[in-house]
Design a protein around this motif. Sequence first.
Motif, mmCIF file in Angstrom:
data_model
loop_
_atom_site.group_PDB
_atom_site.id
_atom_site.type_symbol
_atom_site.label_atom_id
_atom_site.label_comp_id
_atom_site.label_asym_id
_atom_site.label_seq_id
_atom_site.Cartn_x
_atom_site.Cartn_y
_atom_site.Cartn_z
ATOM 1 N N SER A 17 0.840 -1.197 0.000
ATOM 2 C CA SER A 17 0.000 0.000 0.000
ATOM 3 C C SER A 17 0.876 1.249 0.000
ATOM 4 O O SER A 17 0.523 2.275 -0.560
ATOM 5 N N SER A 21 0.660 3.952 -2.745
ATOM 6 C CA SER A 21 0.316 5.351 -2.504
ATOM 7 C C SER A 21 1.403 6.291 -3.011
ATOM 8 O O SER A 21 1.116 7.416 -3.350
ATOM 9 N N THR A 25 -0.143 9.035 -8.400
ATOM 10 C CA THR A 25 -0.284 10.456 -8.090
ATOM 11 C C THR A 25 -0.825 11.190 -9.309
ATOM 12 O O THR A 25 -0.579 10.793 -10.445
ATOM 13 N N LYS A 162 -14.680 7.851 -2.874
ATOM 14 C CA LYS A 162 -13.587 7.340 -2.032
ATOM 15 C C LYS A 162 -13.895 5.918 -1.557
ATOM 16 O O LYS A 162 -13.041 5.045 -1.602
ATOM 17 N N MET A 165 -13.096 3.502 -3.978
ATOM 18 C CA MET A 165 -11.678 3.568 -4.406
ATOM 19 C C MET A 165 -11.559 4.062 -5.844
ATOM 20 O O MET A 165 -10.836 3.501 -6.653
ATOM 21 N N GLU A 168 -7.804 8.354 -8.581
ATOM 22 C CA GLU A 168 -6.583 7.770 -9.147
ATOM 23 C C GLU A 168 -5.592 7.386 -8.058
ATOM 24 O O GLU A 168 -4.944 6.339 -8.125
ATOM 25 N N THR A 169 -5.493 8.243 -7.050
ATOM 26 C CA THR A 169 -4.547 7.973 -5.971
ATOM 27 C C THR A 169 -4.943 6.740 -5.161
ATOM 28 O O THR A 169 -4.151 6.220 -4.383
ATOM 29 N N GLN A 170 -6.170 6.283 -5.357
ATOM 30 C CA GLN A 170 -6.609 5.054 -4.685
ATOM 31 C C GLN A 170 -6.575 3.866 -5.647
ATOM 32 O O GLN A 170 -7.070 2.797 -5.320
ATOM 33 N N GLY A 171 -6.066 4.105 -6.842
ATOM 34 C CA GLY A 171 -6.076 3.050 -7.854
ATOM 35 C C GLY A 171 -7.270 3.135 -8.781
ATOM 36 O O GLY A 171 -7.500 2.258 -9.604
ATOM 37 N N THR A 210 -9.310 14.836 -2.085
ATOM 38 C CA THR A 210 -9.507 13.747 -3.052
ATOM 39 C C THR A 210 -8.184 13.190 -3.556
ATOM 40 O O THR A 210 -8.159 12.133 -4.168
ATOM 41 N N GLY A 211 -7.111 13.960 -3.360
ATOM 42 C CA GLY A 211 -5.808 13.505 -3.846
ATOM 43 C C GLY A 211 -5.573 13.830 -5.315
ATOM 44 O O GLY A 211 -4.493 13.590 -5.836
#
Length: 846
Positions: A17, A21, A25, A162, A165, A168-171, A210-211
């Motif tokens: 993970s 992470s 990005t 979220k 998932m 993008e930052t969560q895949g 949200t990243g």
Amino acid sequence: MLSKVVDFFMLWLMFSSWVFSVSATVSYDSKAIVINGSRRILLSGSIHYPRSTPEMWPDLIAKAKDGGLDVIQTYVFWNGHEPSPGNYYFEDRYDLVRFIKLVQQAGLYVHLRIGPYICAEWNFGGFPVWLKYVPGIVFRTDNEPFKAAMQNFTEKIVGMMKAEMLFETQGGPIIMSQIENEFGPVEWEIGDPGKAYTKWAAQMAVGLDTGVPWIMCKQDDAPDPVINTCNAFYCENFTPNAKYKPKMWTENWTGWYTEFGGAVPTRPAEDIAFSVARFIQNGGSFVNYYMYHGGTNFGRTAGGPFIATSYDYDAPIDEYGLLREPKWGHLRDLHRAIKLCEPALVSVDPTVTSLGSNQEAHVFSSKSGACAAFLANYDTKYSVNVTFGSAQYELPRWSISILPDCKTAVFNTARLGAQSSEKQMVPVTAAFSWQSYNEERPSADDQNVTVHDGLWEQIFITRDASDYLWYMTDVNIDPSEGFLKSGQDPLLTIWSAGHALHVFINGQLLGTVYGGLENPKLTFSNNVKLSPGINKISLLSVAVGLPNVGMHFETWNAGVLGPVTLNGLDEGTRDISKQKWSYKIGLKGEALNLYTIAGSSSVEWAEGSQLAKKQPLTWYKTTFDAPGGDEPLGLDMSSMGKGQVWINGQSIGRHWPGYIARGGCDACDYAGTYTDKKCRINCGEPSQRWYHVPRSWLKPSGNFLVVFEEWGGDPNGITLAKRTTTSVCADIYEGQPTMKRRGMLISRRTNRLKAHLWCPPGQKILKINFASYGMPKGSCGNFREGSCHAHKSYNAFQKNCIGRQSCSVTVAPEVFGGDPCPGRTKKLSVEAACSPETLAKAKYWL
Ligand code: GAL
């Protein structure tokens, strides 16, 4: 031992993970959006999930991918998701998560425009109508009740994304979000509260963590880190509000929306391609086509008012989900050419040099050796030959050639290389067998009416649960009234905020009036026959979609606001606005659910010689079997006036073929600045004749079709039609730049051009409708011979193509019996007729 395995597993999980992470990005710099460390040139297209069916989504997304897109952009439709406060709906066409996951499965990214104000020609700009009645609300400004509701919905959506998932930052596929929509112009009008609201909206959004980046479109003062972006037909001169932000175009309009009563706008593929190339050559790195697939405003989702049910938008994928050619293919070829340039485009800023009075070269030459050039001719009248490097290039008027190696032109925006095709609505069914039911007109003394002294605003009463509101009152005429003897009928005048109005006097339709998109307000003014004693005035006021753009949504209104006057009585003018009025929301047929099988059995229907025709306020029903094949379907409603259509209980939208398209439909030249008034079609015809019936709404047999008709029409003229490819065309210039499939370059000079023709799978080439090697004119569907024509133009096609699904012919003088006009640049235009579908298979074809 087991605990060791578990420990190891936990360690591995933590490690993976962490790797995940740090690797996933999304950020940006002055040049581009940066995904996982790489600057990207991103090509994006809008597909709005509720404007098609979930069954259509995979195919639309696949076509977008094959068209060379990287990103699918969609708004989020608040009023579809929160029909009443706190009650959420995410099923069927509103299954946002499913839609985003399908985009992800296709390997594309998502740009999520949460809004939650979205404009979009969508009812009330996406706002739920209940929001208008939240005490103290003022829309889109520094107003606490509004901000609380907006934040609540935005948090809801971000929370869902979220949890699934999906960032993008969560895949996940979401690389960007949008807050608000084109608020800049409103802020400019309202000043300080607007500025405060912008700051608040940006902070609120960024705070949701949200990243991935947030954007605000048409918002010059978008606060950091939010990126401000451009929406327009052209955006080459746009610059973001900080040097460290990329130049992004979130809405490149591929056409324009259709309004009932308006001509249908189209935008030439050559001009769209030109606008994109022009933006990229000026350092742009993100382009979104609004719309890539426009789709359909099903049910009562169209805004406006007066926005048509079709939201086709002249988009690269048409309303029915079929490729619009040559637009789709031409943009696909453009995308390939741009992608070949990507290494150079993301590395350096362009150097611009003049190539003539109206011509320029934009060259991206990086230290690492990558070089891409764009050669532009802005002249709308003249093609020119320019010298660039050591070579000469012919630049057609209003065009850009793309040279991914700074030498070889692989694409020119004005030279269509893609095959085009003609699609037609071909009737498929035997005549429907209709039954009719006359809508019962309520009366002021009915039991379940609401009584009020004076006139009420319509939406306040209906809460938009129906298009319809009855206003009813009685007028007492004294037997001594002078007009009864003189025969001079009094004048009834009604002022309404819109959008349409049917006026009944003592049960008889006196007249119908309606506004238009520019001015929804209307005035009815007509002499009226009144009898001594009580006369019944019933006004059926009809909304045609709530406005989607403008300021102060809380103040907008519709319906009969008055005054309502009778002029020509002994007393002079009688103002009947303030007297007692009775109100009835909606139609009786709506309350009875006549559009469902169960509901329809509650009334008696007439048929055969009793069938109502050309009568206002009539319901019609029939059943039919689904036609074979898998071509998309549409209903030809041209024999009808105005109303709504349901299939198996679901509304396919408002029909209004009776509203004829006004305005001019001049010949369309791709060159020159496009506006939505240019290149329009359908003048003098219904703005919308065909209405999309999604295949997935049909069962093999016994489909229940219901029409409510307001004006009066002949249902026997309604037909179901298949959208079918009837002919295919190729239109090729000699010497035009070309690219081999999969992006390999071919030399401009040595390449032997070939004309390829393909009918869809299951169809064959029946006949060559047109072939001309020389200087033919027109476009697919209406080619004409020009001053130069090779007399053997047809021969090779007759020989190679007839009876086959696809064929190709080399474009060279000897193939057509010699050069018909030596020394001049020639082209080949050919149109072949495809046979009707024989196999009902194929998803789509290239
Ligand atoms: C834009 C708006 C879109 C859509 C478009 C016209 O200004 O952002 O939502 O309304 O105009 O189709």
